[in-house]
Enzyme design. Structure first.
Site, PDB file in Angstrom:
ATOM      1  N   PHE A  62       0.864  -1.182   0.000  1.00 17.22           N
ATOM      2  CA  PHE A  62       0.000   0.000   0.000  1.00 17.22           C
ATOM      3  C   PHE A  62       0.893   1.222   0.000  1.00 17.22           C
ATOM      4  CE2 PHE A  62       0.622  -1.798   4.197  1.00 17.22           C
ATOM      5  CZ  PHE A  62       1.183  -0.748   4.912  1.00 17.22           C
ATOM      6  N   PHE A  89       2.414   3.915   1.872  1.00 14.78           N
ATOM      7  CA  PHE A  89       3.727   3.591   1.353  1.00 14.78           C
ATOM      8  C   PHE A  89       4.352   2.551   2.275  1.00 14.78           C
ATOM      9  CE2 PHE A  89       2.748   7.927   0.051  1.00 14.78           C
ATOM     10  CZ  PHE A  89       2.928   7.843  -1.317  1.00 14.78           C
TER      11      PHE A  89
END
Ligand code: CUA
Length: 156
Positions: A75, A77
């Protein structure tokens, strides 16, 4: 029309080769059932990754003697799970997908380098024979903090 003898020979070789290739392709596809990997790929609804098994509980699971399954999501980050630890010589079967945009999944020093595409589940397996800290990093530009997107596997 006159065709030179050498030209006739090469023309014959070319046509014969074409039929040999078509025969190899036909036998491997129809008689041996060879298919591209996309013929049995694994898909997921990208909007429901966190509610879909097994991605609702990402983690490292022991599945056999020194064999693990790493269920992971990417995802912006980061990656879940955040950190994993395995013994030397263990094999991990990675099952990875992305919750949002395209991310990368590379482990430098190994031959693992995948592109994680929304809606697709990526599989790869690797045996970690050397102790150390292995970095999993994103090598597909995915936004402002792309360069901080990583996680680690500790092998000891
Ligand atoms: Cu994720 Cu770059």
């Amino acid at each position: 029309m006159h065709i030179h003898k050498l030209e006739k020979i090469w023309l014959t070789i070319g046509i014969v080769m074409l039929f040999v290739f078509l025969a190899v392709l036909g036998v491997s596809a129809f008689a041996m059932g060879v298919k591209p990997p996309s013929a049995h790929h694994h898909q997921i609804d990208p909007a429901k990754v966190t509610e879909t098994e097994p991605f609702d509980k990402p983690g490292l699971h022991l599945i056999d003697d020194n064999k693990y399954e790493a269920v992971m999501t990417a995802f912006t980050f980061g990656y879940a799970p955040d950190k994993m630890e395995i013994p030397v010589g263990a094999t991990i079967n990675f099952i990875v997908t992305t919750q949002d945009v395209v991310h990368g999944f590379e482990i430098p020093g190994t031959n693992i380098n995948m592109m994680l595409v929304p809606g697709e589940v990526s599989h790869v397996s690797h045996t970690f024979t050397k102790p150390g800290e292995y970095l999993i990093l994103c090598n597909e530009y995915c936004g402002g903090a792309h360069e901080f997107m990583k996680t680690t596997i500790i092998v000891k």
